[in-house]
Structures are given as C-alpha cells and as structure tokens.
Design a protein around this motif. Structure first.
Motif, PDB file in Angstrom:
ATOM      1  N   GLY A 155       0.787  -1.223   0.000  1.00  0.00           N
ATOM      2  CA  GLY A 155       0.000   0.000   0.000  1.00  0.00           C
ATOM      3  C   GLY A 155       0.820   1.273   0.000  1.00  0.00           C
ATOM      4  O   GLY A 155       0.294   2.343   0.298  1.00  0.00           O
ATOM      5  N   ARG A 156       2.101   1.207  -0.327  1.00  0.00           N
ATOM      6  CA  ARG A 156       2.926   2.407  -0.373  1.00  0.00           C
ATOM      7  C   ARG A 156       3.989   2.237  -1.456  1.00  0.00           C
ATOM      8  O   ARG A 156       4.299   1.117  -1.878  1.00  0.00           O
ATOM      9  CB  ARG A 156       3.598   2.673   0.979  1.00  0.00           C
ATOM     10  N   GLN A 157       4.533   3.358  -1.919  1.00  0.00           N
ATOM     11  CA  GLN A 157       5.557   3.303  -2.937  1.00  0.00           C
ATOM     12  C   GLN A 157       6.896   2.885  -2.327  1.00  0.00           C
ATOM     13  O   GLN A 157       7.035   2.826  -1.096  1.00  0.00           O
ATOM     14  CB  GLN A 157       5.706   4.654  -3.628  1.00  0.00           C
ATOM     15  N   GLN A 158       7.862   2.582  -3.191  1.00  0.00           N
ATOM     16  CA  GLN A 158       9.163   2.108  -2.700  1.00  0.00           C
ATOM     17  C   GLN A 158       9.790   3.120  -1.745  1.00  0.00           C
ATOM     18  O   GLN A 158       9.603   4.336  -1.887  1.00  0.00           O
ATOM     19  CB  GLN A 158      10.115   1.849  -3.877  1.00  0.00           C
ATOM     20  N   ASP A 159      10.529   2.618  -0.767  1.00  0.00           N
ATOM     21  CA  ASP A 159      11.193   3.502   0.191  1.00  0.00           C
ATOM     22  C   ASP A 159      12.414   4.172  -0.436  1.00  0.00           C
ATOM     23  O   ASP A 159      12.729   5.314  -0.113  1.00  0.00           O
ATOM     24  CB  ASP A 159      11.600   2.708   1.435  1.00  0.00           C
ATOM     25  N   PHE A 160      13.098   3.469  -1.326  1.00  0.00           N
ATOM     26  CA  PHE A 160      14.208   4.057  -2.091  1.00  0.00           C
ATOM     27  C   PHE A 160      14.518   3.118  -3.249  1.00  0.00           C
ATOM     28  O   PHE A 160      14.011   1.983  -3.312  1.00  0.00           O
ATOM     29  CB  PHE A 160      15.452   4.311  -1.220  1.00  0.00           C
ATOM     30  N   ASP A 289      11.260   6.164   4.734  1.00  0.00           N
ATOM     31  CA  ASP A 289       9.865   5.718   4.733  1.00  0.00           C
ATOM     32  C   ASP A 289       9.141   6.551   3.697  1.00  0.00           C
ATOM     33  O   ASP A 289       8.991   7.763   3.854  1.00  0.00           O
ATOM     34  CB  ASP A 289       9.232   5.897   6.112  1.00  0.00           C
ATOM     35  N   SER A 290       8.700   5.916   2.612  1.00  0.00           N
ATOM     36  CA  SER A 290       8.094   6.656   1.516  1.00  0.00           C
ATOM     37  C   SER A 290       6.838   7.398   1.945  1.00  0.00           C
ATOM     38  O   SER A 290       6.449   8.385   1.316  1.00  0.00           O
ATOM     39  CB  SER A 290       7.754   5.703   0.365  1.00  0.00           C
ATOM     40  N   ARG A 291       6.212   6.951   3.027  1.00  0.00           N
ATOM     41  CA  ARG A 291       4.995   7.637   3.476  1.00  0.00           C
ATOM     42  C   ARG A 291       5.303   9.031   4.016  1.00  0.00           C
ATOM     43  O   ARG A 291       4.407   9.881   4.099  1.00  0.00           O
ATOM     44  CB  ARG A 291       4.297   6.799   4.560  1.00  0.00           C
ATOM     45  N   ASN A 292       6.555   9.271   4.414  1.00  0.00           N
ATOM     46  CA  ASN A 292       6.938  10.583   4.925  1.00  0.00           C
ATOM     47  C   ASN A 292       7.543  11.482   3.857  1.00  0.00           C
ATOM     48  O   ASN A 292       7.944  12.609   4.155  1.00  0.00           O
ATOM     49  CB  ASN A 292       7.940  10.418   6.074  1.00  0.00           C
ATOM     50  N   LYS A 293       7.618  10.989   2.613  1.00  0.00           N
ATOM     51  CA  LYS A 293       8.129  11.802   1.514  1.00  0.00           C
ATOM     52  C   LYS A 293       6.957  12.463   0.799  1.00  0.00           C
ATOM     53  O   LYS A 293       6.030  11.787   0.356  1.00  0.00           O
ATOM     54  CB  LYS A 293       8.921  10.935   0.533  1.00  0.00           C
ATOM     55  N   ARG A 294       7.000  13.783   0.723  1.00  0.00           N
ATOM     56  CA  ARG A 294       5.885  14.512   0.108  1.00  0.00           C
ATOM     57  C   ARG A 294       5.792  14.127  -1.365  1.00  0.00           C
ATOM     58  O   ARG A 294       6.695  14.413  -2.149  1.00  0.00           O
ATOM     59  CB  ARG A 294       6.092  16.016   0.255  1.00  0.00           C
ATOM     60  N   ALA A 421      -5.324  15.118  -8.609  1.00  0.00           N
ATOM     61  CA  ALA A 421      -4.062  15.060  -7.870  1.00  0.00           C
ATOM     62  C   ALA A 421      -4.281  14.652  -6.414  1.00  0.00           C
ATOM     63  O   ALA A 421      -3.641  13.722  -5.909  1.00  0.00           O
ATOM     64  CB  ALA A 421      -3.353  16.414  -7.947  1.00  0.00           C
ATOM     65  N   LEU A 422      -5.200  15.322  -5.736  1.00  0.00           N
ATOM     66  CA  LEU A 422      -5.359  15.094  -4.301  1.00  0.00           C
ATOM     67  C   LEU A 422      -6.155  13.840  -3.970  1.00  0.00           C
ATOM     68  O   LEU A 422      -6.121  13.371  -2.827  1.00  0.00           O
ATOM     69  CB  LEU A 422      -6.021  16.314  -3.656  1.00  0.00           C
ATOM     70  N   SER A 423      -6.882  13.278  -4.941  1.00  0.00           N
ATOM     71  CA  SER A 423      -7.599  12.024  -4.685  1.00  0.00           C
ATOM     72  C   SER A 423      -6.767  10.813  -5.071  1.00  0.00           C
ATOM     73  O   SER A 423      -7.232   9.680  -4.933  1.00  0.00           O
ATOM     74  CB  SER A 423      -8.927  12.000  -5.462  1.00  0.00           C
ATOM     75  N   SER A 424      -5.544  11.031  -5.567  1.00  0.00           N
ATOM     76  CA  SER A 424      -4.673   9.918  -5.924  1.00  0.00           C
ATOM     77  C   SER A 424      -4.255   9.157  -4.674  1.00  0.00           C
ATOM     78  O   SER A 424      -4.275   9.677  -3.554  1.00  0.00           O
ATOM     79  CB  SER A 424      -3.438  10.421  -6.671  1.00  0.00           C
ATOM     80  N   GLU A 425      -3.852   7.913  -4.865  1.00  0.00           N
ATOM     81  CA  GLU A 425      -3.484   7.068  -3.737  1.00  0.00           C
ATOM     82  C   GLU A 425      -2.263   7.604  -3.004  1.00  0.00           C
ATOM     83  O   GLU A 425      -2.199   7.569  -1.770  1.00  0.00           O
ATOM     84  CB  GLU A 425      -3.225   5.642  -4.218  1.00  0.00           C
ATOM     85  N   ARG A 426      -1.289   8.128  -3.739  1.00  0.00           N
ATOM     86  CA  ARG A 426      -0.079   8.633  -3.091  1.00  0.00           C
ATOM     87  C   ARG A 426      -0.391   9.848  -2.225  1.00  0.00           C
ATOM     88  O   ARG A 426       0.137   9.977  -1.108  1.00  0.00           O
ATOM     89  CB  ARG A 426       0.963   8.974  -4.146  1.00  0.00           C
TER      90      ARG A 426
END
Length: 451
Positions: A155-160, A289-294, A421-426
């Motif tokens: 449920g999240r993009q790659q961390d790096f 942590d990709s969740r903390n990357k804007r 943009a704002l309704s996207s999963e990321r």
C-alpha cells in the motif's frame, strides 16, 4: 465463559470510515470529471478547427496522464487483488514488476553494500528531477541519479531505489526498488525477511501500451536482472550470503504495468546482510519511509489550490484599481424602482471585493496546509473544487452557452486537475499517514537470523 468483546474507539472508527467515504467519492468525481473534460475538449476542437495541431498534443496528454490512469485505477480496485502476490503495482493499480529479491539486514547495510557494488541511489520524483531526465533523454546526456517511477507494495511506494546507468545513456539502466517489510510480516511459506525488492533492466524509451504515457521499456527476462543484482552484492561484499527459494511463485510469461512482456522462473533469492559492515557515515541517519516523503500529487494539488487563490486575488486587485466597469454592472434595485446611489454602489462593490479577497486569502492558507500534508485541508480543497465543477455541470445541463463554457474552461480544468491530484493514492497515503509512528533505527542490523 465467553470472551469479552474487543472494544474499539468509536470516534476513531467513524472518522476512518468517513475518510474512506470521502476519498471514494472524490476519487469517482475525479474520474468522471476527467472524462467530461476530454469530451469538452474534443467537442470544442471542432469549433476551433483541426488546423490547431497543438490540440492533438493537449488531448493526448489529457488522455494518457489523466483519463486512462484514473479509469485503470477505478477498474483495478474491482478486479486486482490487494494482497501480496509477488508483484508490485503501478500508481494506476495495474500489476507491475515482479518482486524478485528479498533481503535480511538493516537499511544502512543495504545502502553500504549497494554503493560498494557500484549502484547509485535514485533521486525522488520531483518537478526538477522529471525535467532533468526528460532533458537528459532528449540530449542523450548522462544522469546517474535519474528517478524511477513509483511502484506500490504494502500500500505504499518504494522507500528508495538504486540504479546503474549503461553506456552513459539515461534510456538504458539497471534499477531496483526496495520496500521495508512490516515487523512480523512473513512471506508465503513462513519465510521472514526485512526487505523486498523488484529489479528490472530498462532497455529503451517508449510508450506504455495501457496508458500511452512516455516511459522506460524493460527487458523481458527479469531473472537476468535479479541475478545481476545478487551477483553484484556478492562481488562487493563476500560476507553476504544467499539462499534461493525455488519455485517461490509459478513461472509466468505476462506483461507489466507498462505493457512490456516479462518472464520469470519464479525463484526468489534471499540475500543475508547480517555480517555486512555498517558504514560509519550511517550513524544517526533517519530511516527511509516513503509515506513521509511529500509526493508529487500533493505538491501539484497544493500549487493548483494556490493558483486558484492567486487568480482570485489578482481579480480583486484589478477590481480595486479599475472599478468603473464593475460599477456599471451593478444594477441592484431598491423598492423595485429606485437604483442605489453612486456611493452605495461603491460600498457594495468594495464590500464584495473585500469578501472575495478574504476567501482567496483563506484558500491560499488552505493550499499551504495541503502542502504540509493535512488531510482535512486536502478534503476541503477537493470539496470546493467539486462544488465548482458541479455548478458548471448544472449550467451546461440547463443549456448554458458554449461561449460561457469556453470562458470557464481554464477554471474548470484547474478544479478537475486538483481533484485528480489530491484524490490519488499517493496523496491520500501521505495525508493519512501516522505521524506518531516512531522512526526505526536505520543503522540497527536486521533482528532476524540470516539463515
């Protein structure tokens, strides 16, 4: 004796459910609005004439980067499994590259061994890095840190991600994405690992079969890239160990999210880094942590909300500087037959302009909170755009003129882009991330035995 029922905070649950309902609503509104915008542009193109060739580019961009991705995202929510099946997913929900490497060890150990193996960490996807990779590809200039597109796992993009450019050509490169596994999570079969990775080889630049976007085309044999990644790690640090899980998944011949053919034998190597030395410069380095990357969609959404506010402020400033035209348009009647005096008309005009200015300033502040990752600000911005789109749609259904629609098309487009943009999963993941979650120590070696 019956076990006591598990008590769940009602407020937290209701808020989570409400957030889900709003997200689904705006997600659907964005998809429908994008299709409507495509239809409007196609309709207006016949009025403007096909001689304007730039329209073909605009229509392609709208179709490839807005309409088709959102339609894929809506449909894949229905039929693509949302649990681990050994494949990453694209931001559009399509099945992406195979997960073909697992690792045991800390983040610092991965960074250290990958650098020693000659890999370069990839830049995050930003407007600057996106423009640089476009320019590098066109001019055939080297870009060792070129970003890779986001793929989703857990449920999240790659961390790096890491990459190796080939022949100083940004169109050809080895690259691999890394995701941190959740504590206690096990692979099918009960195998414990700290990281999962997906590696493929980019062979050229081309168009995606499913979205028509410009993207890298990968080499078919993903097992070759898997073996290259593992061998480069072993060559760089002999203390690393490898154990192969044979037939981890069924061997298959299929396509990834870009439409490229991929094949694999289904084997999964587990690379143990427990004895790999941690680099001295990794001390105190925060865990990725990709969740903390804007993410890019959040930035774009904030910019669009800010642009809407700035446009309103410019209109207010123009009204204060040149009020004559606006005063001529004020025809408010008092008692049915007497007009307002000139002084009263000016008072009404300036009060209206002041109110619009305050609203615009509030929206500018809203855009800033969207940029910071506030979920309430994100939902509020989408709600305002939804109301504006609904008002325009009602006017069209009631027989509004084509001239009025053309005049309002820039604002309508801005509102639709903002919702997309704002309704996207990321953007949703970033806004709803748990800010109280403690950061893991990236220098701590993996807590699991290597083998």
């Amino acid at each position: 004796m019956a076990k006591p029922a598990l008590k769940v905070p009602a407020i937290g649950v209701s808020r989570a459910v409400l957030d889900t309902v709003w997200d689904r609503l705006f997600f659907l509104v964005g998809g429908v609005s994008a299709v409507w915008l495509s239809y409007l542009l196609l309709r207006l193109s016949f009025e403007w004439g096909w001689a304007q060739l730039w329209f073909a580019f605009v229509f392609w961009a709208l179709l490839a980067y807005l309409v088709l991705p959102r339609l894929h995202r809506i449909l894949t929510r229905l039929y693509v499994p949302d649990y681990f099946i050994g494949r990453a997913r694209t931001s559009d929900g399509l099945l992406g590259d195979p997960v073909n490497v697992a690792l045991l060890g800390s983040e610092a150990q991965i960074h250290g061994v990958m650098r020693r193996a000659g890999w370069t960490i990839a830049d995050d996807v930003t407007l600057a890095s996106s423009w640089r990779i476009v320019a590098s590809t066109i001019l055939r200039r080297s870009y060792d840190e070129a970003p890779v597109s986001p793929l989703m796992l857990f449920g999240r993009q790659q961390d790096f991600a890491y990459q190796q450019e080939v022949d100083r050509n940004p169109g050809k490169r080895h690259h691999v994405r890394f995701w941190r596994c959740y504590p206690g999570w096990l692979l099918p079969g009960g195998h414990a690992v700290d990281w999962l990775a997906a590696g493929t080889y980019d062979r050229s630049i081309g168009f995606s079969l499913f979205t028509l976007q410009i993207t890298h085309k990968i080499d078919e044999d993903t097992d070759d890239e898997r073996d290259h990644i593992v061998s480069s790690i072993l060559d760089a640090d002999p203390t690393a160990e490898v154990r192969m899980i044979r037939d981890f998944s069924t061997g298959y011949h299929t396509r990834n999210g870009g439409g490229d053919t991929i094949t694999t034998d289904g084997d999964l190597p587990i690379v143990g880094l427990g004895r790999v030395e941690v680099p001295s410069d990794a001390a105190g380095h925060p865990a990725s942590d990709s969740r903390n990357k804007r993410p890019g969609p959040t930035i774009v959404g904030a910019l669009l909300a800010g642009a809407r506010a700035v446009a309103a402020l410019v209109a207010v400033a123009a009204g204060f500087l040149s009020p004559d035209e606006l005063l001529q348009g004020i025809t408010i009647q008092s008692d049915g037959d007497s007009s307002l005096t000139a002084a009263q008309s000016e008072m009404v005009l300036y009060a209206g302009l002041g109110f619009v200015g305050l609203v615009a300033l509030g929206e500018l502040l809203l855009a800033w909170f969207v940029f910071l990752g506030s979920n309430r600000a994100r939902v509020t911005a989408m709600a305002l755009s939804t109301l504006a789109i609904a008002a325009q749609a009602i006017d069209v259904l009631n027989g509004g003129s084509l001239a009025t629609l053309e005049a309002n098309l820039p604002g309508l487009t801005l509102d639709i882009l903002l919702i997309l943009a704002l309704s996207s999963e990321r953007a949703r993941i970033y806004a709803r991330r748990d800010r109280k979650e403690p950061k893991r120590d990236s220098t701590r070696p993996g807590g699991r035995a290597a083998f």
